[in-house]
Structure formats: C-alpha cells, structure tokens
Design a protein around this motif. Structure first.
Motif, PDB file in Angstrom:
ATOM      1  N   VAL A   1       0.815  -1.277   0.115  1.00 31.79           N
ATOM      2  CA  VAL A   1      -0.061   0.264   0.050  1.00 31.79           C
ATOM      3  C   VAL A   1       0.911   1.253  -0.141  1.00 31.79           C
ATOM      4  CG1 VAL A   1      -1.451   1.251   1.339  1.00 31.79           C
ATOM      5  CG2 VAL A   1      -1.990  -0.913   1.033  1.00 31.79           C
ATOM      6  N   LYS A   2       2.092   1.207   0.806  1.00 31.69           N
ATOM      7  CA  LYS A   2       2.956   2.330   0.715  1.00 31.69           C
ATOM      8  C   LYS A   2       3.327   2.677  -0.565  1.00 31.69           C
ATOM      9  CE  LYS A   2       4.015   2.302   5.769  1.00 31.69           C
ATOM     10  NZ  LYS A   2       5.002   2.449   6.883  1.00 31.69           N
ATOM     11  N   ALA A   3       3.930   1.390  -1.375  1.00 30.86           N
ATOM     12  CA  ALA A   3       4.360   1.573  -2.232  1.00 30.86           C
ATOM     13  C   ALA A   3       3.635   2.132  -3.527  1.00 30.86           C
ATOM     14  CB  ALA A   3       4.942   0.388  -2.955  1.00 30.86           C
ATOM     15  N   VAL A   4       2.322   1.946  -3.496  1.00 28.00           N
ATOM     16  CA  VAL A   4       1.154   2.248  -4.395  1.00 28.00           C
ATOM     17  C   VAL A   4       1.186   4.044  -4.046  1.00 28.00           C
ATOM     18  CG1 VAL A   4      -1.218   2.205  -5.094  1.00 28.00           C
ATOM     19  CG2 VAL A   4       0.255   0.060  -4.757  1.00 28.00           C
ATOM     20  N   ALA A   5       0.868   4.070  -2.675  1.00 26.83           N
ATOM     21  CA  ALA A   5       0.573   5.340  -2.138  1.00 26.83           C
ATOM     22  C   ALA A   5       1.677   6.562  -2.661  1.00 26.83           C
ATOM     23  CB  ALA A   5       0.321   5.582  -0.750  1.00 26.83           C
ATOM     24  N   SER A   6       2.928   6.068  -2.930  1.00 25.70           N
ATOM     25  CA  SER A   6       4.207   6.861  -3.100  1.00 25.70           C
ATOM     26  C   SER A   6       3.729   7.300  -4.682  1.00 25.70           C
ATOM     27  CB  SER A   6       5.185   5.989  -2.833  1.00 25.70           C
ATOM     28  OG  SER A   6       5.488   5.166  -3.710  1.00 25.70           O
ATOM     29  N   GLN A   7       3.063   6.610  -4.971  1.00 23.81           N
ATOM     30  CA  GLN A   7       2.982   7.045  -6.499  1.00 23.81           C
ATOM     31  C   GLN A   7       1.671   8.349  -6.801  1.00 23.81           C
ATOM     32  OE1 GLN A   7       4.971   5.625  -9.232  1.00 23.81           O
ATOM     33  NE2 GLN A   7       5.774   4.805  -7.597  1.00 23.81           N
ATOM     34  N   PHE A   8       1.068   8.485  -5.678  1.00 26.96           N
ATOM     35  CA  PHE A   8       0.229   9.781  -5.808  1.00 26.96           C
ATOM     36  C   PHE A   8       0.683  10.501  -4.943  1.00 26.96           C
ATOM     37  CE2 PHE A   8      -1.751   5.826  -7.017  1.00 26.96           C
ATOM     38  CZ  PHE A   8      -2.587   6.017  -8.078  1.00 26.96           C
ATOM     39  N   THR A   9       1.785  11.456  -5.234  1.00 24.25           N
ATOM     40  CA  THR A   9       2.189  12.504  -4.568  1.00 24.25           C
ATOM     41  C   THR A   9       0.996  13.733  -4.542  1.00 24.25           C
ATOM     42  OG1 THR A   9       3.267  13.350  -6.614  1.00 24.25           O
ATOM     43  CG2 THR A   9       4.592  12.122  -4.874  1.00 24.25           C
ATOM     44  N   GLY A  10       1.030  14.442  -3.589  1.00 26.11           N
ATOM     45  CA  GLY A  10       0.179  15.761  -3.306  1.00 26.11           C
ATOM     46  C   GLY A  10      -1.098  15.075  -2.654  1.00 26.11           C
ATOM     47  N   GLU A  11      -1.582  13.839  -2.608  1.00 23.76           N
ATOM     48  CA  GLU A  11      -2.642  13.290  -1.842  1.00 23.76           C
ATOM     49  C   GLU A  11      -2.386  13.051  -0.492  1.00 23.76           C
ATOM     50  OE1 GLU A  11      -5.674  12.823  -3.197  1.00 23.76           O
ATOM     51  OE2 GLU A  11      -5.127  13.436  -5.114  1.00 23.76           O
TER      52      GLU A  11
END
Length: 273
Positions: A22-32
């Motif tokens: 989840v952290k790996a995926v979340a890192s792709q959505f900067t600004g969120e």
C-alpha cells in the motif's frame, strides 16, 4: 486542500506485506493526503465488521492479505454489499502458484513470520559463534547450547559455524597445557559439552600444512610431535574431568562430525530426562 483519503490494511497475521504494498502504491500519488491504518490479526467476522463500518464511514479503501478462506469470503461479500472497494493483494499470485504447482495453499496465517523467526535465530546463532569463538569472552560457555573443546586444529571453529547455521548457539574453547581452562567448563552440564580429539599423526600433518600456508617453518614447536602428544594428553585429562562425550575428528568431514555431535547430545540429554 485535499480531503484525507483512508486506506485500511487488513490481515489475519501482522500485515507487513500489505502495508508495504500500500505504501509503494501511495508513493505514486504525491500531493494526496493518504492515511494508512492497520487492522492486524483479524480472527473472526466481528473484527471484519469493525473494519467494514470504519471504512464505510470514512469512504476508505480496504487492502487485505487474508489467507483464511472463510474470512476472505466474508470480507469480499460484505464489502460488495456496502459498496466498499476491497482489494485482495494475495489471491492473484496465490492462484498462479496453485496452477503452476498443482497444489492448494495451506490457508494458514503467519507462516512468513515463522520463516523470518527461523532466519533471525540462525543469524543470532552465527553472531554468537563468532563472538564466542576460540575461548573469547568465557560468559558464552554458560549461554551456549553446545560447547566444543579441543586442541588447536580440531575443527572447532568450522564446526561452530556449521552448527550455528542449524540455529545452535555454539561456543568453543581451545585446550592448551599452559592455560588453565575456564571454571565455567566444569560448571555446565556435561550434556552440553563435546570434546574433539584427533590422532597425533593427523594433527601433525594438519599443523605442518597450516604453518606452510602461513609461510612459517614447519619445524616450529606448534607442529612438533612431542608437543602434540603433550597437548592431546592434557586435553584428554580435561575431558575426563568434565565427563563429556568425545568425538575423534581425524577422518571426518565437518558435516559428519556435526551430525555425530547432535546424535550424541540427543542421546546424552535423553538419558538425563
């Protein structure tokens, strides 16, 4: 200002795998503004109902690694009924494994943690063997699973490392006529100590080769036959005082000696139960 997004990591074990993904995926959505919350060791439908309720209230996403079939089925069904996005992080790969190996998964949580525990026990045992090699820090004698004693070049160190890879904490102590052995050797139970002996001729051969590799004269006292006989006699007397089992390593590979050590200790310990 972005509204905070919630992702609930759910697992019937620790949940480390799911959290990392989840952290790996979340890192792709900067600004969120993404907040990850963990629900570890879920054991029953009551735990899952709590996750469902929290996720529905916050309009969150559920990412899960659940291997217990009944819990997985329940979560999928309830999430669908409540209109919640629930992502199974393990099933695609699990299905691929099942198809490739023609075998069903165990469906048992926590197996990776058990593997990790084995790994860390092995690392701890190796660190122990290094720390208490060759009589360093005699405190290790009282903490060791196995204590190896013998004169120089009786394979104490390679045996310690080999046994450490089998998760045994091993200390080894060299026996030298001029140095009194540690008192701790005589305090530990005999079923934790093993003496290593070797024929004089074999030891003479090994020590000469050792001196040659070091670029030293093979006539040194270290490889002198009379000196070797003195050392072996001294070591034998110490082993008799301790009353420990003794193994002749003259023509044995390290693996063979290690198996003999474990077999002897198993027998010795069973006699004392």
């Amino acid at each position: 200002m972005n509204k905070k997004k919630f992702v609930y990591v759910v697992s019937d074990s620790v949940g480390e795998t799911a959290e990392l993904m989840v952290k790996a995926v979340a890192s792709q959505f900067t600004g969120e503004d993404i907040e990850i919350q963990n629900f570890s060791y879920v054991e029953d439908t009551k735990d899952l109902n709590n996750v469902i309720a929290v996720s529905k209230y916050s309009d969150g996403i559920i990412a899960y690694t659940i291997v217990i079939p009944s819990l997985k089925k329940y979560l999928d069904q309830k999430a669908c009924e409540e209109g919640i996005i629930a992502i199974d992080l393990m099933s695609p790969l699990m299905t691929a494994f099942s198809q490739k190996f023609n075998k069903e998964p165990k469906g048992q949580p926590g197996l990776m943690r058990k593997l990790d525990d084995n790994y860390f026990r092995r690392v701890e045992a190796i660190e122990f063997a290094v720390k208490y090699d060759d009589g360093q820090e005699v405190q290790g004698i009282t903490r060791a699973d196995i204590v190896l004693i013998g004169v120089s070049r009786t394979s104490k160190t390679p045996l310690s490392m080999y046994l450490a890879n089998k998760k045994f904490k091993v200390a080894n102590v060299p026996l030298v006529p001029e140095i009194e052995p540690p008192e701790e050797l005589f305090d530990i139970p005999r079923n934790r100590c093993v003496g290593l002996v070797i024929t004089p001729d074999k030891l003479n051969e090994i020590r000469k080769e050792r001196l040659k590799n070091l670029g030293l004269a093979t006539q040194a006292n270290y490889a002198n036959l009379d000196r070797i006989l003195e050392e072996l006699d001294y070591a034998e007397n110490i082993m008799k005082r301790i009353g420990c089992p003794v193994i002749n390593v003259s023509n044995k590979a390290v693996e063979e000696t290690a198996d003999s050590i474990l077999a002897i200790l198993k027998k010795e310990r069973s006699l004392l139960i």
